[in-house]
Design a protein around this motif. Structure first.
Motif, PDB file in Angstrom:
ATOM      1  N   ALA A 129       3.438   0.690  12.254  1.00 14.87           N
ATOM      2  CA  ALA A 129       2.029   1.057  12.106  1.00 14.87           C
ATOM      3  C   ALA A 129       1.141  -0.171  12.254  1.00 14.87           C
ATOM      4  O   ALA A 129       0.072  -0.112  12.865  1.00 14.87           O
ATOM      5  CB  ALA A 129       1.808   1.714  10.760  1.00 14.87           C
TER       6      ALA A 129
ATOM      7  N   PRO B 245       4.010   5.116  17.566  1.00 11.21           N
ATOM      8  CA  PRO B 245       4.357   3.764  17.102  1.00 11.21           C
ATOM      9  C   PRO B 245       5.814   3.647  16.685  1.00 11.21           C
ATOM     10  O   PRO B 245       6.268   2.571  16.322  1.00 11.21           O
ATOM     11  CB  PRO B 245       3.409   3.551  15.906  1.00 11.21           C
TER      12      PRO B 245
ATOM     13  N   PHE C  88       6.939   1.281   8.556  1.00 16.68           N
ATOM     14  CA  PHE C  88       7.408   2.335   7.662  1.00 16.68           C
ATOM     15  C   PHE C  88       8.787   2.776   8.111  1.00 16.68           C
ATOM     16  O   PHE C  88       8.987   3.032   9.301  1.00 16.68           O
ATOM     17  CB  PHE C  88       6.470   3.546   7.707  1.00 16.68           C
TER      18      PHE C  88
ATOM     19  N   GLU D 112      -8.145   4.066  18.127  1.00 17.80           N
ATOM     20  CA  GLU D 112      -7.984   5.509  18.070  1.00 17.80           C
ATOM     21  C   GLU D 112      -7.120   5.905  16.886  1.00 17.80           C
ATOM     22  O   GLU D 112      -6.454   5.077  16.267  1.00 17.80           O
ATOM     23  CB  GLU D 112      -7.343   5.990  19.374  1.00 17.80           C
ATOM     24  N   SER D 113      -7.117   7.185  16.614  1.00 19.16           N
ATOM     25  CA  SER D 113      -6.332   7.704  15.512  1.00 19.16           C
ATOM     26  C   SER D 113      -4.872   7.270  15.640  1.00 19.16           C
ATOM     27  O   SER D 113      -4.304   7.321  16.714  1.00 19.16           O
ATOM     28  CB  SER D 113      -6.436   9.226  15.544  1.00 19.16           C
ATOM     29  N   GLY D 114      -4.312   6.803  14.538  1.00 17.88           N
ATOM     30  CA  GLY D 114      -2.911   6.418  14.548  1.00 17.88           C
ATOM     31  C   GLY D 114      -2.636   5.019  15.027  1.00 17.88           C
ATOM     32  O   GLY D 114      -1.481   4.615  15.118  1.00 17.88           O
ATOM     33  N   CYS D 115      -3.696   4.250  15.306  1.00 16.92           N
ATOM     34  CA  CYS D 115      -3.446   2.903  15.801  1.00 16.92           C
ATOM     35  C   CYS D 115      -3.149   1.937  14.652  1.00 16.92           C
ATOM     36  O   CYS D 115      -2.815   0.795  14.885  1.00 16.92           O
ATOM     37  CB  CYS D 115      -4.634   2.392  16.614  1.00 16.92           C
ATOM     38  N   GLY D 116      -3.294   2.395  13.426  1.00 20.81           N
ATOM     39  CA  GLY D 116      -2.934   1.541  12.302  1.00 20.81           C
ATOM     40  C   GLY D 116      -4.108   0.901  11.586  1.00 20.81           C
ATOM     41  O   GLY D 116      -3.912   0.044  10.734  1.00 20.81           O
ATOM     42  N   LYS D 117      -5.331   1.335  11.878  1.00 22.69           N
ATOM     43  CA  LYS D 117      -6.495   0.751  11.215  1.00 22.69           C
ATOM     44  C   LYS D 117      -6.429   0.958   9.705  1.00 22.69           C
ATOM     45  O   LYS D 117      -6.562   0.015   8.928  1.00 22.69           O
ATOM     46  CB  LYS D 117      -7.814   1.400  11.683  1.00 22.69           C
ATOM     47  N   SER D 118      -6.227   2.225   9.313  1.00 24.90           N
ATOM     48  CA  SER D 118      -6.210   2.515   7.889  1.00 24.90           C
ATOM     49  C   SER D 118      -5.047   1.826   7.204  1.00 24.90           C
ATOM     50  O   SER D 118      -5.183   1.325   6.088  1.00 24.90           O
ATOM     51  CB  SER D 118      -6.078   4.013   7.643  1.00 24.90           C
ATOM     52  N   THR D 119      -3.908   1.788   7.877  1.00 28.13           N
ATOM     53  CA  THR D 119      -2.753   1.130   7.284  1.00 28.13           C
ATOM     54  C   THR D 119      -3.055  -0.336   7.033  1.00 28.13           C
ATOM     55  O   THR D 119      -2.730  -0.871   5.980  1.00 28.13           O
ATOM     56  CB  THR D 119      -1.534   1.290   8.205  1.00 28.13           C
TER      57      THR D 119
ATOM     58  N   CYS E 252       8.497   2.884  11.869  1.00 30.64           N
ATOM     59  CA  CYS E 252       7.224   3.205  12.480  1.00 30.64           C
ATOM     60  C   CYS E 252       6.382   1.945  12.373  1.00 30.64           C
ATOM     61  O   CYS E 252       6.014   1.525  11.280  1.00 30.64           O
ATOM     62  CB  CYS E 252       6.579   4.364  11.727  1.00 30.64           C
TER      63      CYS E 252
HETATM   64  N1  ATP Z   1       3.070   6.152   4.351  1.00 32.49           N
HETATM   65  C1  ATP Z   1       3.432   6.230   5.637  1.00 32.49           C
HETATM   66  N2  ATP Z   1       4.715   6.499   5.969  1.00 32.49           N
HETATM   67  C2  ATP Z   1       5.091   6.583   7.270  1.00 32.49           C
HETATM   68  N3  ATP Z   1       4.260   6.410   8.319  1.00 32.49           N
HETATM   69  C3  ATP Z   1       2.961   6.158   8.057  1.00 32.49           C
HETATM   70  C4  ATP Z   1       2.479   6.063   6.712  1.00 32.49           C
HETATM   71  N4  ATP Z   1       1.139   5.792   6.747  1.00 32.49           N
HETATM   72  C5  ATP Z   1       0.811   5.733   8.071  1.00 32.49           C
HETATM   73  N5  ATP Z   1       1.907   5.927   8.849  1.00 32.49           N
HETATM   74  C6  ATP Z   1       1.926   5.934  10.314  1.00 32.49           C
HETATM   75  O1  ATP Z   1       1.342   4.736  10.749  1.00 32.49           O
HETATM   76  C7  ATP Z   1       0.588   4.925  11.947  1.00 32.49           C
HETATM   77  C8  ATP Z   1      -0.835   4.379  11.747  1.00 32.49           C
HETATM   78  O2  ATP Z   1      -1.521   5.169  10.792  1.00 32.49           O
HETATM   79  P1  ATP Z   1      -2.991   4.857  10.274  1.00 32.49           P
HETATM   80  O3  ATP Z   1      -3.305   5.865   9.231  1.00 32.49           O
HETATM   81  O4  ATP Z   1      -3.096   3.431   9.903  1.00 32.49           O
HETATM   82  O5  ATP Z   1      -3.882   5.151  11.574  1.00 32.49           O
HETATM   83  P2  ATP Z   1      -5.461   5.063  11.738  1.00 32.49           P
HETATM   84  O6  ATP Z   1      -5.720   4.103  12.829  1.00 32.49           O
HETATM   85  O7  ATP Z   1      -6.141   4.816  10.471  1.00 32.49           O
HETATM   86  O8  ATP Z   1      -5.797   6.523  12.272  1.00 32.49           O
HETATM   87  P3  ATP Z   1      -7.058   7.494  11.913  1.00 32.49           P
HETATM   88  O9  ATP Z   1      -8.140   7.127  12.862  1.00 32.49           O
HETATM   89  O10 ATP Z   1      -6.488   8.855  12.250  1.00 32.49           O
HETATM   90  O11 ATP Z   1      -7.392   7.320  10.506  1.00 32.49           O
HETATM   91  C9  ATP Z   1       0.620   6.424  12.221  1.00 32.49           C
HETATM   92  O12 ATP Z   1       1.595   6.679  13.214  1.00 32.49           O
HETATM   93  C10 ATP Z   1       1.074   7.028  10.919  1.00 32.49           C
HETATM   94  O13 ATP Z   1       1.799   8.205  11.146  1.00 32.49           O
END
Ligand code: ATP
Ligand code: SF4
Ligand code: SF4
Ligand code: MG
Lengths: 354, 685
Positions: free
Chosen positions: B393, B642, B377, B412-419, B391
């Protein structure tokens, strides 16, 4: 085709129920609705045309129809008949005239041939609030002025919301350079001083056309739609990031479908809470412009004009008193409604912690 | 611990009754709750959401929302003084001084416009000292005590400048500032990651050791209870169902509800993909509680007598139960016995047992092949919004999903799983890499050309409230995919919606109703019905059960497994709870800072983790077994951003085995040991 009854979301119904329970707001709503209805049928209540004329076995309903000349009713002139005189002339004959409760029109000189000067309330003649400095009935001017203000503010809401919602929604949804560009344009646009534009426009409009309700509306709208875009832009932006929109995207929904079926219904519902305050703003703006003399052209009935007369004729306090009270009462009613709607629609109840 | 029996309790709650005045009338949220905690002891209150845990805590602190909430009866005795009788001013002197509170959401507990040093000083100024300089000194000391590095500097920072774990440390510092006698912690670690949770729990234990305060720990996580508490109170619908010492509760649960809870949690030690035991139905709403036992609508042992209020019976000296049929219940199936068995199995040297069938024989074509996927990102700065940084992700992911297989994705939160999940369903447009789905690369496709593929590629979201449009009826929501893809006519769609509702276990009349009329678990079922409406092949499940209660979670997991068997679905199952992921997955990928650090079959990952991060993750999960409190590997610090990931191995800032090489060289994902076991670490540890 089956007729489908309006299928209200039970949550919306609950909001309406809550609104009804807020007494002050609900009563204000009923009173204001009553006033609106009165102003819509103003011709039947405050008018110099008769409601019914019975003349030589025929019925006449002059209120909304074409002009009747004096000759139509056996009077010796070709211009429009004066029904108050007609009533006097018919006295003692079979013919009769039924006049509205206030038999005056907002732009007529009620003391023709006499000097121009404000006259205090005269119940016998039906000038319940008196007359202004050029002998016009104040009650008539108030009622018709109210109607003008209502027309003005409904059109104002319609137009500002249409422009603001469309643009704000597009900005919020598409974002990127489009959003950035429009944002900068709006910033520049909102720096143009509004009052000067009104003054300039008022002075350059050819006298043949003259300033009228629609030109005034156009100018005010041009300078007011921007505030709506701010709200819509951020609301759309927020809704767009929510999972139900993502879910629709994953299903393959097209952009119009997402905007119209998903985002708009969720953003627009909050707008209801703004409407009363917009109305109050529009009424005050129109009154202020009229007061300053840049508003509707004479002899259009308007509250601002009446206020101006009142302040320059402080020896005739009934003018300023009636105009001022009318303004205060209406703005108060609108504000009460606005507060009640906000309270009924706001999911956050008014909670405090110990 | 026997010595505590002699000491009088520092906090005692007797027959507490708390009510709320709502639109639906007066609701009794807490109904006759009693318990006691001794100095230096920890009492756990456990139960599902809405059962009155938090209201109990707020009643003790006298922090109920006004004017709706009221304590109607009972006593809260702090060293023999009844707090319910004190004036607000007297209560204020006690709060923060003799009783502290730790909240779930550290951000809301802190004031965003004041520095943390100032907020902490405030506590000292209120209760301890008049001198501001002295208060600040004490604050810095306290920050150091809760393990905040360079506390002098941190004291001058604002809450938003700290990470979630740091903020929770500050909240703990505030709660403990005046060395209170009692600390009430309401879900103190629920908003935190497992490794951070491990840090916070460790901190609370060591502080308790040092300061000797009593802790009332409220949580829905039975693992945390087993790990932390001496005594447990199990609450259900505002009443106590069962109370006793933690070992007794876990070894001999005597209330059907406690048993149901303990049986329904997926455990790391249990075999995978089995049907979980569930508690059918839902917690009754406070507005219409049944008379008598409140658990009766879900209880398999219910009889006529259950329509009368069961008395609190002593099954043991300190162990009480509110159930008419405790004596008649079959002896408990001890889950931990199974667990011990499994643990013994795990200890025995064993070859990889559960290599998925797909990976074993001649490899069929994968359903989804993710190749070098990146999602960077742009981080925008300045008035011209120019992208200065990225970023990272998702940073180079390789992954295959076979037909009918479940891949678990943990991190963990923010590791990029959801992305990563969003890239796969193309909610995000990947910046690099390929996504080969059924032989077609999805990355270059546009909205229109992508549409036919979307039929086979669906998603289930975490938050069942957010993911359903509140303004549409459930029927419209489930029919939407059919409408979008122009399938069938209105009558056919109507039938199909009813079929789908039946399939996910919802009543047919649900179609005309709106999402808000349903509970969390039911809403998640609606989301599932929508996702399977088009008969997809792959469903990305992003934390589908994280927002649900334990007993509902097992129902939804069972449904997902059932649908997979019936429809031959593949899942990409994203979650932060390794036990849940292990239960449903065939293979598991562990993510850290946008990369996969370990990838192996589910059993292998649990039995034989190779990467230091995976090991820490597994050891950080509190096990619901008080007899085997394991040594946690507590990782220091937070997950780095990240935007500026560390050089070399991105895990080196927290890795206990890091060397100079790790700081310089980036490890690649390489095969290790068992078939298909991949790990990204320089060393074989
Ligand atoms: N649309 C976006 N624009 C900029 N940065 C983003 C965007 N979406 C996610 N990120 C960043 O990408 C990184 C990974 O986010 P992601 O949501 O994939 O984490 P996650 O592993 O699913 O965390 P969680 O367990 O909290 O759901 C984070 O640092 C987040 O801030
Ligand atoms: S009292 Fe009856 S309904 Fe309640 S838990 Fe015991 S057996 Fe079940
Ligand atoms: S490469 Fe080094 S820092 Fe990274 S996990 Fe392995 S030992 Fe730790
Ligand atoms: Mg996520």
């Amino acid at each position: 085709m089956k007729l489908r009854l309006p299928h209200l979301n039970p949550l919306t119904r609950k909001k309406f129920r809550r609104f009804r329970q807020i007494r002050r707001g609900y009563v204000a709503f009923l009173i204001l609705s009553g006033l609106v209805v009165l102003s819509l049928v103003a011709e039947l209540l405050v008018n110099n045309r008769a409601l019914v004329v019975r003349y030589e076995g025929q019925w006449f309903f002059p209120t909304y129809g074409a002009i009747h000349t004096g000759r139509d009713f056996g009077l010796p002139y070709e211009y429009e008949v004066n029904y108050r005189d007609l009533k006097a002339a018919f006295a003692g004959t079979d013919h009769w005239v039924l006049l509205p409760p206030v038999p005056y029109n907002p732009i007529e000189n009620c003391y023709r041939g006499e000097t121009f000067r404000p006259r205090p309330p005269d119940w016998a003649k039906g000038h319940y609030l008196g007359t202004d400095q050029i002998n016009r009935d104040i009650l008539a001017r108030l009622l018709y002025g109210f109607r003008n203000a209502l027309i003005f503010s409904s059109c104002f809401i319609g137009l500002t919301y249409l422009i603001g919602i469309t643009l704000g929604c597009l900005m919020g949804y598409f974002g990127g350079w489009f959003d950035l560009l429009v944002q900068r344009l709006i910033e520049i646009w909102s720096n143009i001083p509004f009052l000067f534009v009104v003054i300039i426009v008022a002075s350059v409009i050819p006298t043949g056309i003259g300033m009228n309700l629609w030109i005034l509306l156009g100018i005010v709208v041009l300078f007011s739609w921007t505030s709506m875009t701010y709200y819509m832009r951020s609301a759309t932006y927020r809704e767009k990031a929510r999972d139900y929109v993502h879910a629709a995207q994953v299903l393959g929904a097209s952009t119009p479908r997402i905007i119209f079926l998903h985002i708009l219904p969720n953003t627009l519902s909050t707008l209801v809470t703004f409407i009363p305050f917009t109305v109050a703003g529009a009424i005050s703006a129109l009154t202020a412009l009229d007061f300053l003399g840049f508003g509707l052209p004479p002899p259009t009935p308007s509250w601002g004009e009446l206020l101006r007369q009142g302040t320059s004729n402080l020896s005739a306090p009934w003018i300023v008193a009636s105009a001022f009270s009318a303004l205060v009462i209406v703005l108060m009613l609108v504000t009460f409604i606005g507060e009640a709607i906000r309270e009924a629609f706001d999911p956050k109840k008014f909670t405090t912690y110990q | 611990m026997p010595e505590s029996a002699a000491t009088p309790p520092v906090l005692e709650v007797r027959d507490l009754v708390t009510t709320f005045d709502t639109d639906a009338g007066r609701l009794t949220a807490v109904d006759g709750v009693s318990f006691a905690v001794g100095r230096g002891r920890t009492l756990g209150i456990v139960g599902e959401s809405g059962c009155g845990k938090s209201v109990t805590a707020l009643s003790i602190m006298r922090l109920l929302p006004q004017p709706m909430g009221r304590i109607q009866g009972g006593q809260v005795l702090l060293d023999g003084v009844d707090l319910t009788q004190l004036s607000p001013a007297e209560m204020q002197r006690i709060r923060g001084d003799r009783m502290g509170m730790i909240f779930q959401e550290p951000m809301t507990a802190l004031n965003p416009v004041h520095t943390i040093g100032r907020q902490l000083s405030e506590v000292f100024l209120l209760h301890r000292t008049r001198d501001k300089r002295e208060a600040l000194r004490l604050s810095v000391e306290m920050l150091a005590k809760v393990g905040i590095p360079s506390p002098e500097i941190r004291a001058g920072e604002y809450p938003h400048q700290l990470s979630g774990g740091m903020r929770q440390r500050v909240v703990i510092a505030m709660a403990l500032a005046c060395r209170p006698d009692v600390v009430i912690a309401d879900e103190p670690t629920t908003a935190l990651d497992v490794t951070i949770q491990a840090q916070i729990l460790e901190l609370m234990q060591s502080l308790q050791h040092e300061l000797g305060m009593a802790i009332v720990l409220i949580t829905h996580d039975l693992g945390v209870i087993a790990d932390m508490c001496d005594d447990v109170v199990v609450m259900y619908a505002g009443r106590i169902a069962e109370a006793g010492p933690v070992q007794r509760i876990f070894a001999a649960p005597s209330h059907p509800y406690t048993r149901g809870l303990l049986n329904s949690i997926p455990r790391l030690t249990n075999p995978r993909k089995q049907r979980l035991n569930t508690i059918e139905g839902m917690v009754p709403s406070l507005a219409d509680l049944p008379t008598g036992c409140r658990f009766q609508n879900r209880c398999p042992w219910r009889t006529e007598i259950c329509a009368t209020q069961p008395p609190l019976i002593h099954v043991d000296e300190a162990h009480t139960v509110a159930c008419h049929h405790t004596k008649d219940l079959p002896p408990p199936v001890d889950e931990s016995v199974n667990a011990h068995q499994a643990r013994a199995d795990a200890a025995a040297p064993q070859a990889a047992v559960a290599v998925p069938a797909a990976a074993a024989g001649s490899t069929p074509a994968p359903l989804l092949d993710v190749q070098d996927l990146c999602m960077h990102f742009p981080v925008k700065e300045g008035i011209f919004q120019r992208a200065k940084h990225a970023c990272r992700a998702v940073d180079g992911i390789n992954l295959t999903v076979m037909p009918g297989e479940t891949i678990g994705l943990v991190g963990e939160s923010g590791c990029g799983k959801s992305t990563l999940g969003k890239c796969i369903v193309r909610l995000n447009h990947p910046t690099a890499g390929r996504l080969i789905f059924e032989g077609t690369d999805l990355v270059p496709l546009r909205q229109r050309t992508l549409k036919p593929h979307r039929r086979h590629l669906q998603m289930i979201f975490q938050d069942p409230v957010e993911s359903l449009n509140a303004r549409h009826t459930v029927g419209d929501i489930i029919a939407e995919p059919l409408v979008i893809h122009r399938l069938g006519d209105a009558a056919w769609r109507h039938r199909r919606v009813h079929e789908l509702l039946a399939k996910v276990g919802l009543p047919a009349n649900a179609a005309e109703r709106y999402p808000f009329e349903f509970s969390g678990g039911q809403r998640q079922r609606i989301g599932i019905a929508r996702a399977i409406a088009l008969e997809p092949k792959l469903i990305v499940c992003d934390e589908p059960v994280s927002a649900l209660d334990v007993s509902i979670q097992s129902q939804v997991l069972n449904l997902l497994l059932e649908l997979q068997r019936e429809m031959g679905l593949s899942y990409l199952f994203i979650a932060h709870n390794l036990a849940v992921v292990k239960h449903v997955s065939d293979r598991i990928a562990i993510m850290y800072l946008g990369r996969i650090v370990e990838f192996a079959s589910a059993d292998v990952i649990y039995r034989n983790p190779r990467h230091p991060y995976t090991r820490a993750l597994i050891s950080a999960i509190p096990q619901p077994d008080p007899l085997h409190r394991q040594q946690r590997i507590v990782l220091q610090g937070d997950v780095p951003s990240p935007i500026h990931p560390p050089s070399g191995c991105t895990f080196h800032t927290r890795c206990p085995h890091a060397t100079d090489r790790c700081r310089r060289e980036t490890p690649v994902l390489r095969s290790a040991g068992d078939t298909g076991h991949q790990v990204s670490c320089h060393y074989d540890l």
